[in-house]
Design an enzyme around this catalytic site. Structure first.
Site, PDB file in Angstrom:
ATOM      1  CD  GLU A 145      -2.905  -1.128   0.037  1.00 59.71           C
ATOM      2  OE1 GLU A 145      -3.342   0.215  -0.378  1.00 59.71           O
ATOM      3  OE2 GLU A 145      -3.894  -1.970   0.060  1.00 59.71           O
ATOM      4  CB  CYS A 164      -2.198   7.091   1.425  1.00 58.89           C
ATOM      5  SG  CYS A 164      -3.239   6.254   2.512  1.00 58.89           S
TER       6      CYS A 164
END
Length: 531
Positions: free
Chosen positions: A287, A321
């Site tokens: 990720e 993010c």
């Protein structure tokens, strides 16, 4: 060698006190002791709490730069010992019925729920995000425990028809073994929760290395997991934890005893992790970076767009993010929407994240402040105009102004992610062009389109639409729910965590053919040794 290191003019600013940065702030926050955090903490848990043999590090309050507490980190030797203890108890855990494993995860969720306020405050204190977001992050862990509990009764495979008489085909899912989890500073609790809760019900043992700058969150959560496992007469090593830096991350990536490495962090480091794990034919779940875009079309609900963009761009001081970095506004509405957005930015309260009413806290460290300054300078050199913000606050703590920059679409600065509260406003005249710009970056995490037109919506969601793992309509890029799979494409890494069928990444699949007859027919009608 693998390296893992790597006064306000326009915004309302409230209650950031000037304090001696050499004096610990521990005693001002009684919730620390309530969570079992001490002024000096052991940084290793392998079923037993142990003092680390590595470096002693200090956790700092990014709002004041004051020390909070110290942690003695693990050595590589202690990491290896922890993995050995995990391996010793893995068979016991993987042969425990999945619904029983789910019950343990349910109890973990309940224990975390009972401590949601102090845990949320700890996240705010150590990371710098505001308290509602800190508490929300802990709630996310609770939610994924609920999800995993139900999942423990639904780890189902498929049954397939066989072309051969008296044959039965099915798929079986079994635990991988030991799972390593490396999480980032910005979500020090939720990312571990996504991984560990799902991995546990899948039958794996887990070892966690949190970010070196947020070790207190790691310790507080592991103490809760320890209590639940002990209460159920289970080995604590099922949920091991080591604090540490690059050496521990490197050891985990190279360790053949770790079947899956889940890494959350930068694309640069994630590429290194992925290469090392692949070199030993292990599994990785990555990720990584996001350079997320919001497109606001000329038929959009302006109120929705304004609120959505404001949170996604300025919230969490731009350190999600999924933060909105690129804002594409249709030429018909760009002036009005930009004006209103700038006014919204000017009303933001910035300050101590634990203070009620504050909307934006500090960035996490000095490196982020330096990146903020450099990114603004680079944007100006590429023709960008700062519309609001653009300044570092002259005060203790790592405070910067959330910033909007108007710039030409396609400017080089917009192609890379800067993990700070800077967003670029760009103009477009047709949706197809805007979608192409959304896709014209190396990252592919989250994206959003604001429109009322059904044709636009299905163009956006279809094969010629957004190429991101998260593709939203009339909500912005941040704030994903746990029920869906979280992750992205391209340099975001391709991994999927949390909901949907992300559990499959934590298990191995076997295709099984069972012959319950007396003959041995071959597939594809092959006759072997027959005339």
């Amino acid at each position: 060698m693998l390296s893992f290191r790597n006064s306000i003019r326009s915004i309302v600013y409230r209650n950031i006190s000037i304090r001696n940065a050499s004096t610990s702030c521990y005693d001002r926050y009684p919730f620390l002791a309530d969570l079992g955090i001490e002024k000096e903490n052991n940084g290793v848990f392998d079923g037993e709490w142990k003092k680390g043999k590595g470096e002693t590090v200090t956790s700092y309050n990014p709002s004041t730069q004051e020390p909070i507490a110290t942690v003695t980190q693990a050595s590589v030797e202690q990491y290896n010992e922890a993995v050995a203890r995990m391996s010793d108890c893995h068979e016991k855990w993987m042969t425990t019925p999945a619904p029983v494993r789910g019950e343990i995860v349910r109890q973990i969720g309940e224990e975390i729920r009972e401590n949601i306020e102090p845990l949320g405050k700890l996240v705010s204190l150590e990371v710098g995000k505001i308290k509602p977001e800190g508490v929300g992050e802990i709630q996310e862990y609770v939610d994924v425990c609920d999800f995993a509990t139900g999942l423990s009764r639904m780890l189902n495979g498929k049954v397939f028809p066989s072309e051969r008489p008296n044959h039965y085909m099915l798929e079986a899912w079994n635990p991988l073994g030991n799972v390593g989890i490396i999480s980032a500073f910005n979500f020090p609790a939720a990312v571990f929760g996504w991984n560990s809760a799902i991995s546990m019900v899948c039958g794996n043992t887990n070892i966690w290395k949190g970010a070196p700058s947020t070790p207190l969150v790691s310790i507080a959560l592991t103490k809760i997991l320890d209590r639940v496992l002990e209460r159920n007469n289970l080995p604590g090593a099922i949920c091991s934890m080591v604090t540490g830096g690059a050496d521990i991350g490197q050891a985990m990536a190279e360790d053949e005893n770790i079947s899956l490495v889940s890494f959350t962090g930068s694309t640069k480091v994630g590429r290194q992790v992925g290469n090392v794990v692949q070199n030993r034919f292990g599994k990785s779940l990555l990720e990584l970076g996001g350079n997320n875009a919001v497109i606001v079309h000329n038929d959009a609900n302006m109120e929705l767009a304004l609120r959505g963009v404001l949170f996604a761009a300025a919230g969490t001081a731009g350190q999600r993010c999924t933060s909105a970095r690129r804002l594409y506004f249709h030429k018909d509405i760009i002036n009005e929407l930009t004006s209103r957005l700038v006014s919204g930015y000017k009303s933001i309260k910035i300050g101590d994240p634990l203070e009620k009413g504050v909307l934006v806290g500090p960035v996490h460290n000095q490196a982020a402040v330096d990146l903020y300054r450099q990114t603004i300078q680079d944007a100006k050199e590429q023709g960008g105009e700062v519309l609001v913000g653009g300044n570092v606050l002259d005060t203790p703590g790592y405070f910067v102004e959330p910033t909007l920059i108007r710039i030409k679409s396609g400017a080089q600065i917009t192609k890379s992610e800067a993990f700070v509260p800077i967003s670029y406003i760009m103009e477009y005249d047709d949706l197809t062009t805007a979608i192409a710009e959304n896709n014209n970056v190396k990252q592919g995490l989250s994206s959003a389109l604001f429109t009322k037109d059904c044709g636009n919506i299905f163009q956006w969601l279809g094969p010629r639409g957004s190429d991101c793992g998260i593709t939203n309509v009339n909500i912005a890029t941040s704030g994903a729910e746990i029920g869906g799979a979280f992750g992205g494409e391209k340099e975001t890494g391709g991994g999927r965590e949390s909901g949907s069928d992300s559990w499959k990444q934590y298990m191995r699949r076997s295709t099984c053919t069972i012959n319950y007859g007396n003959d041995l027919p071959l597939a594809q009608g092959i006759k072997f040794g027959e005339n």
